[in-house]
Every structure is written in C-alpha cells, then in structure tokens.
Design an enzyme around this catalytic site. Structure first.
Site, mmCIF file in Angstrom:
data_model
loop_
_atom_site.group_PDB
_atom_site.id
_atom_site.type_symbol
_atom_site.label_atom_id
_atom_site.label_comp_id
_atom_site.label_asym_id
_atom_site.label_seq_id
_atom_site.Cartn_x
_atom_site.Cartn_y
_atom_site.Cartn_z
ATOM 1 N N ASP A 37 12.894 -0.057 -69.743
ATOM 2 C CA ASP A 37 13.211 -0.227 -71.168
ATOM 3 C C ASP A 37 12.449 -1.408 -71.766
ATOM 4 O OD1 ASP A 37 14.425 -0.248 -73.658
ATOM 5 O OD2 ASP A 37 16.271 -1.183 -72.943
ATOM 6 N N SER B 174 14.536 -4.228 -74.002
ATOM 7 C CA SER B 174 15.535 -5.177 -73.490
ATOM 8 C C SER B 174 14.919 -5.935 -72.323
ATOM 9 C CB SER B 174 16.794 -4.431 -73.046
ATOM 10 O OG SER B 174 16.526 -3.660 -71.884
ATOM 11 N N ASN C 211 16.950 -7.428 -69.382
ATOM 12 C CA ASN C 211 17.733 -7.614 -68.153
ATOM 13 C C ASN C 211 17.589 -6.453 -67.179
ATOM 14 O OD1 ASN C 211 19.323 -9.350 -70.241
ATOM 15 N ND2 ASN C 211 20.089 -10.018 -68.254
ATOM 16 N N TRP D 255 19.876 -4.608 -64.332
ATOM 17 C CA TRP D 255 21.218 -4.517 -63.746
ATOM 18 C C TRP D 255 21.417 -3.145 -63.114
ATOM 19 C CZ3 TRP D 255 24.579 -0.727 -65.126
ATOM 20 C CH2 TRP D 255 24.388 -0.099 -66.367
ATOM 21 N N TYR E 247 26.225 -2.768 -75.679
ATOM 22 C CA TYR E 247 25.425 -1.557 -75.884
ATOM 23 C C TYR E 247 25.768 -0.886 -77.203
ATOM 24 C CZ TYR E 247 23.801 -1.713 -71.164
ATOM 25 O OH TYR E 247 23.180 -2.102 -70.016
ATOM 26 N N ASP F 227 9.218 0.992 -78.092
ATOM 27 C CA ASP F 227 10.407 0.917 -77.231
ATOM 28 C C ASP F 227 10.592 2.172 -76.382
ATOM 29 O OD1 ASP F 227 12.815 0.332 -76.052
ATOM 30 O OD2 ASP F 227 14.007 0.689 -77.843
ATOM 31 N N THR G 229 14.241 3.983 -76.251
ATOM 32 C CA THR G 229 14.811 4.762 -77.355
ATOM 33 C C THR G 229 14.043 6.071 -77.430
ATOM 34 O OG1 THR G 229 15.433 2.785 -78.586
ATOM 35 C CG2 THR G 229 15.242 4.807 -79.853
#
Length: 348
Positions: A59, A62, A64, A66, A102, A241, A244
């Site tokens: 992505d 963003s 991070n 996880w 989110y 992006d 998306t």
C-alpha cells in the site's frame, strides 16, 4: 466486492461498513488507511526465524507493516494467518502499542521487531505491528495484513517503514521501487524493490516531482474529456496509491465525470453504465505536472454480476484525489525516494 456478492452478503456488508476511501488521508496523530472491498493487490512476505508467511497488501498510501498475531481475539484474525512470536528466534517486543484507524474500522496491537523477508530481500530488526484486535470487516479481506510504502512521517507510533530499512541497510541497488498491476487480476502483478523493470512498460518514463513527501503526492492540472475540463479545474493534488482500487475525487467532480461518460449513479454512489456502450464511451485525460495521461473507457469500467460500473469513486468533500489501481493498471509506476519523484510509463 465479488467475493461478498458470491456469498450473498454484499448489500448487508456495505451498509454495515460504509466505504470511505478518503479516511486514510485525514491527518491525525495515527496514520489511517482504507480497507476497500475491492482490494486485490497483495503478495507474500515472511516474518521471523524460521519464516512465517503472510499475504499483505502493498500500500503506497500508508506506512505501517502489520499482520495478525496469535494473541488476537477478533473474528478477523481467526480466518487469517497469525504470527506466533514464540516460534521465532529473532523476535523481540518493542514495548509500544500501535493503533491504526481505517475507513471501515481499525486495528490495535503491539509493536515488535523481527526479520522481514519480501521479494528475496531480508530486512533485519524490522518494526511491525502484531494485531490484537481487528475490525469485523477485515474478516472479508483476502490479505492477512498490510505493508505500507509511503513516507516515515505517516507511520503510526513512529514505526520505521520497511522500504526505509531496506535503504538504510543497503539492501537495494537504487532507492526506488516500482509497481506493475496486471489487467489480469489473478496473476502478473509485481512490486520490484530497488529496480525499474523495462519489460513492464513501453515508451518513455515521465518523471513528476512530489508536491509533498508524506504520501506519493503530485500536482494534477486538470481532468478533461473531449478537450473539456470536467474536474480538477484550476489544479488539485493527487496521490498515486496502490492501496485504493478506484480513481477517487471530490463528490461534485466525480459526479460530473460520471455524467460526462454517460453513467447513472445510485444511492450508494456506484456509477453504472450499459455494458454495450463501453466501446463508444470517451477517453478521460489526467494532466499531471503538464503531462497528459489518458485512460480508455475499457480501462476505467469493469463488469461484475450486477452489470458494468465506472472506476470513479466518490471521495466526499476532501479536495485530494487518489489515482488508485484503475490508473496504475494503465501506467507502470516508479516510486523514487532518491529524487522524490514519481515515474509513470505506459504499462506493457
């Protein structure tokens, strides 16, 4: 969307978890991301020694990384791969919580360090989130977690992004990565770390300077159809992006674009078109920093069990545009951290 339709729970799910594609772009203390029912671009990474494998969404909107952990109590973790810290000899806790908001819920968890391998590159001491709770919507995601590729100042809890560690640890020959999204969603899509792959594009690469080093954000001059400016009049900001699926813009602009191409918009903001009309629908041109990028009707529409829809999504009042997968499938994208540029070339 297709998966939920097949299960017969699409209408119920969309009402319960309304899609807000701009949610990850509202600047708060924590980096917010959007989890969209249409997400399909994910790949395999591994964490730990010996490696534990996870499907993650790559992505660029963003920052991070996880994945679910064995300590997670949510239903969304039960049907996904879960990381088990006890089984990794290189694992250590960071003693810091992480919470990421989110568009359709949130995740909370603990930060930790371990070896992360992606695309044959092993990053040591990579900080990542081990989720302890996840929003119910994520039970419907194919991917287990998310690997963010935007800039460090967007990362929740100040976690260093994976690509920053790749650069710092000297693991890439160039401080850039590139993304090819195949039109055949099942296979062929690739993210290349440290490389521009010439077989994925034709013609020249156009380099566009970033207007902000947070997201991969650039200046957009206009959106035109048949020479008429139909959106982004006077200029606007756009983000490239991968996380998306649609091209998203302000409500009034998107409504205007959809009406120009002959689409009918329903109560949910879905814009439908007659599938038979697609060959006669106009091209749409996005002018970025003085360079025209044109998308044909066959590229900005898609067919599902309900008929045909446009790939233009309503982003509400926010003036930021998202050039998501509908755009990137047409233009091979290079994300250059060395020069803070985005490179775009016609996808092969």
């Amino acid at each position: 969307r297709e998966t939920l339709m097949e299960k017969g729970i699409w209408e119920e799910t969309r009402l319960k978890f309304p899609y807000n594609p701009m949610a990850k772009f509202y600047q708060t203390g924590d980096e917010a991301m959007t989890n969209d029912a249409d997400l399909s671009y994910y790949g395999v990474i591994s964490i730990g020694t010996p490696p534990q494998s996870f499907n993650v969404i790559f992505d660029t909107g963003s920052s991070n990384l996880w994945v679910p952990s064995v300590d997670c109590s949510s239903q969304a973790c039960q049907n996904h791969a879960e990381f088990n810290p006890a089984q990794s000899s290189t694992f250590s806790w960071a003693n810091q919580p992480v919470s990421i908001q989110y568009g359709t819920g949130s995740m909370t968890g603990q930060l930790a360090y371990d070896t992360v391998s992606v695309g044959g590159i092993s990053v040591t001491q990579q900080i990542f989130g081990a989720s302890q709770t996840e929003a119910p919507f994520m039970a419907n995601m194919v991917a287990d977690g998310i690997l963010g590729l935007a800039f460090p100042n967007l990362a929740a809890s100040g976690a260093t992004p994976v690509f920053d560690n790749m650069m710092t640890q000297g693991l890439v020959s160039q401080n850039l990565f590139s993304v090819y999204l195949s039109g055949n969603s099942a296979e062929g899509s690739v993210v290349s770390f440290g490389d521009i792959e010439s077989n994925y594009y034709t013609g020249q690469i156009t380099w566009i300077p970033l207007s902000s080093e947070t997201y991969w954000q650039i200046n957009m001059d206009s959106v035109t159809i048949n020479g008429n400016t139909v959106a982004c009049n006077g200029g606007c900001q756009a983000i490239i992006d991968t996380g998306t699926s649609l091209i998203v813009g302000p409500t009034t602009d998107i409504s205007n674009m959809n009406s120009w191409v002959g689409a009918t918009t329903d109560q949910y903001g879905d814009a439908t078109v007659n599938c038979n009309n697609i060959p006669n629908m106009p091209e749409v041109t996005f002018t970025l920093n003085g360079n025209a990028f044109t998308i044909s009707a066959s590229a900005y529409t898609f067919q599902n069990s309900n008929g045909c829809m446009t790939g233009f999504g309503n982003g509400g009042t926010q003036q930021l545009w998202i050039l998501g997968d509908v755009f990137i499938r047409q233009y091979y994208a290079i994300f250059d951290r060395q020069n803070n540029n985005v490179g775009l070339a016609q996808a092969a």
